[in-house]
Design an enzyme around this catalytic site. Structure first.
Site, PDB file in Angstrom:
ATOM      1  N   GLU B  93       0.809  -1.212   0.000  1.00 19.32           N
ATOM      2  CA  GLU B  93       0.000   0.000   0.000  1.00 19.32           C
ATOM      3  C   GLU B  93       0.846   1.267   0.000  1.00 19.32           C
ATOM      4  O   GLU B  93       0.492   2.248  -0.654  1.00 19.32           O
ATOM      5  CB  GLU B  93      -0.945   0.026   1.214  1.00 19.32           C
ATOM      6  CG  GLU B  93      -2.052  -1.018   1.173  1.00 19.32           C
ATOM      7  CD  GLU B  93      -1.547  -2.420   1.425  1.00 19.32           C
ATOM      8  OE1 GLU B  93      -0.463  -2.554   2.044  1.00 19.32           O
ATOM      9  OE2 GLU B  93      -2.220  -3.380   1.013  1.00 19.32           O
ATOM     10  N   HIS B 163     -11.993  -6.321   7.754  1.00 18.40           N
ATOM     11  CA  HIS B 163     -12.715  -6.100   6.505  1.00 18.40           C
ATOM     12  C   HIS B 163     -13.963  -5.258   6.739  1.00 18.40           C
ATOM     13  O   HIS B 163     -14.908  -5.331   5.973  1.00 18.40           O
ATOM     14  CB  HIS B 163     -13.090  -7.439   5.842  1.00 18.40           C
ATOM     15  CG  HIS B 163     -11.908  -8.264   5.428  1.00 18.40           C
ATOM     16  ND1 HIS B 163     -11.234  -9.073   6.310  1.00 18.40           N
ATOM     17  CD2 HIS B 163     -11.256  -8.367   4.252  1.00 18.40           C
ATOM     18  CE1 HIS B 163     -10.221  -9.652   5.675  1.00 18.40           C
ATOM     19  NE2 HIS B 163     -10.207  -9.240   4.431  1.00 18.40           N
TER      20      HIS B 163
END
Lengths: 188, 358
Positions: B93, B163
């Site tokens: 990322e 999540h």
């Protein structure tokens, strides 16, 4: 899992382990993919072993489909890590593409059977016994109660601070007012 | 209506035109030319197709975007625009965002995808210390305004710790970037196109629960919705509710039920959290005298705290009751306990009644 080696954390971890001479074994499984991303989109180095080496870590690549090879490597790596107080990196690579003939479990079984240490009959018995244990385990798991509501607020810290105690109290009041909003298999 | 949007964009935020801040019941400032019923990921997909179609220097990249993405938002882009413009990145990322900043700094439109908002933190340094300060530290000699970071956020029923997160508050605390959250497919397409074309780096959080669940008529043409303009999606007179993203659906249900008890609720979709439209919210609170903010993110330090503090500063004497916040609890997002953690319709409804009865 090989894709994780692209994360910055991996590089920090290797570097720290090397500098601090930590007896760590870095175990990296390389199956060539990360969801839909092929290794060629992940890195262009010669696998992971070269990365370990770049950080001053002794590294080795082994065929992940050869159980005996993996076992030998891990034994050697462990001895080295402990006796020499240093990190070791092991890359488990699919050196040859896994077809049924190269299935590591089958290969190991054939090897063990060739020495007469295992038979088809024992195989069948073991499979039946394990299947039975699994089915029992599933039944036990299905009957096991979910954790009680108090577990939701425990372990955020060692002891719940006041804001959590307040929120638990408020939540319990809400549950009393609207019990149908909440699953019945969690005891409050 | 389209003219209002264009004028708004050219002059920029914070400068009011007569009537621009007036309350609107329209759910969308867009003429319904040819519309098609579609869900959230399809609307976002359309926006991305248009973005790449209209700007040859636009790129889409991130983990697994090439085959269409884990949520299908990038379907068809690689086939249509080629591997040079739509491509997978390594699993990193900080690299995705850092690379995006560089691309944007060279005048390109860099549309970066972070696979789940829960994974955005390795990129936080790049966002805060590089992207957000790029223009400022160079005295406007350089900027990375062409950067847009998209990430699915929020509860999905079974997401657990990693999540389900709503990290918007962290980014609202960083001067130099914008934070935008759509509530529906039609909003998402128009807002995303605005974010991509906005000359500032933007973080765009997409409510993953709505990717398939939310379906509505979405105009097929290229349209943009203004940033930093909140929208009153339901008019009322007794209390103002402020929210964004998937939570608005819950809040709307609460408003409908409150109406049965004779409470008239005004519901505002903030849309852009940074910089946020204080004027619209303030105007509503001056009308109703009460305000309730609701978000999935934990209550302490959540963005509701900023809204609350600002409203109290501006509307103290008008307020009839304390500002209410109905939010997630101060725990990591739980798995089995998700139904208890979430700011449910009844929690919102209870707070509406408590505030009105204060």
């Amino acid at each position: 899992m090989v894709a994780g080696t692209s994360e910055g954390d991996f590089h920090a971890g290797l570097n720290f382990a090397a500098v601090m001479e930590a007896p760590v074994i870095f175990f990296c499984r390389n199956n060539g993919w990360a969801i839909s991303t092929n290794v060629s989109e992940q890195f262009r180095s010669d696998g992971i072993v070269v990365k370990g080496r770049a950080y001053g870590i002794r590294s080795i690549r082994v065929d992940r489909n050869d159980a005996l090879a993996v076992y030998s490597v891990v034994c050697a790596a462990r001895e080295m890590a402990i006796n020499e107080q240093r990190p070791i990196l092991i890359e488990l690579d699919e050196i040859v593409y896994w077809k049924n003939a190269r299935n590591p479990v089958n290969r190991f079984r054939n090897w063990v059977q060739n020495y007469g240490w295992w038979s088809e009959q024992q195989e069948t018995q073991l499979r039946n016994s394990v299947r039975k244990q699994l089915l029992e385990a599933i039944q036990v798991a299905e009957k096991t109660e979910k954790p009680p509501l108090s577990e939701m607020f425990s372990d955020v810290y060692d002891y719940p601070p006041s804001n959590l105690e307040e929120q638990e109290k408020h939540l319990r009041e809400t549950i009393t007012r609207h019990p149908n909003d909440y699953p019945s298999d969690i005891s409050v | 209506m389209a003219l209002r949007n264009i004028i708004g964009k050219r002059i920029g935020n914070g400068i009011g035109l007569v009537g621009r801040r007036s309350l609107s019941t329209a759910t969308c400032d867009v003429e319904n030319r040819n519309s098609k019923s579609m869900n959230l990921y399809s609307a976002i997909n359309q926006a991305l197709h248009l973005a790449l179609e209209t700007d040859p220097r636009a790129f889409v990249f991130g983990e697994d975007v090439s085959f269409g993405g884990v949520f299908r938002c990038t379907t068809g882009l690689a086939d249509r625009f080629g591997k040079a413009r739509v491509f997978n990145t390594p699993l990193c990322e900080q690299g995705i965002v850092g690379f995006g900043i560089g691309l944007a700094a060279m005048g390109n439109r860099a549309i970066a995808e972070i696979q789940f908002a829960d994974y955005i933190y390795p990129a936080f340094d790049q966002i805060v210390n590089e992207a957000a300060k790029f223009r400022y530290r160079s005295g406007n000699q350089f900027n990375c305004g062409g950067l847009t970071i998209r990430a699915p956020y929020g509860a999905v029923g079974h997401g657990g710790h990693y999540h389900s997160q709503s990290p918007e508050a962290f980014f609202c605390h960083v001067p130099g970037i914008k934070v935008v959250i759509p509530r529906s497919p039609r909003q998402a397409k128009g807002l995303l196109l605005s974010c991509i074309r906005d000359p500032n780096p933007v973080v765009f959080f997409e409510p993953k629960w709505l990717y398939r669940l939310a379906v509505e008529e979405v105009p097929e043409h290229d349209y943009m919705l203004p940033l930093s303009e909140a929208e009153v999606i339901r008019q009322g007179s007794d209390i103002t509710l402020v929210g964004w993203g998937a939570q608005l659906t819950i809040m709307e249900q609460a408003c409908i039920e409150a109406e049965k008890d004779g409470i008239s609720c005004e519901l505002i979709d903030l849309k852009t959290l940074m910089p946020w439209d204080k004027e619209t919210v303030e105007a509503s609170v001056r009308k109703t005298g009460r305000v309730l903010i609701s978000h999935e993110a934990p209550v302490t330090g959540g963005f509701g705290a900023e809204i609350s503090a600002s409203i109290v500063e501006r509307c103290f004497l008008r307020l009839e009751a304390p500002v209410a916040r109905v939010c997630g609890l101060d725990t990591p997002f739980p798995l089995v306990f998700e139904p208890f953690y979430m700011p449910s319709k009844n929690k919102v409804l209870d707070a509406i009644k408590a505030t009105v009865d204060y």
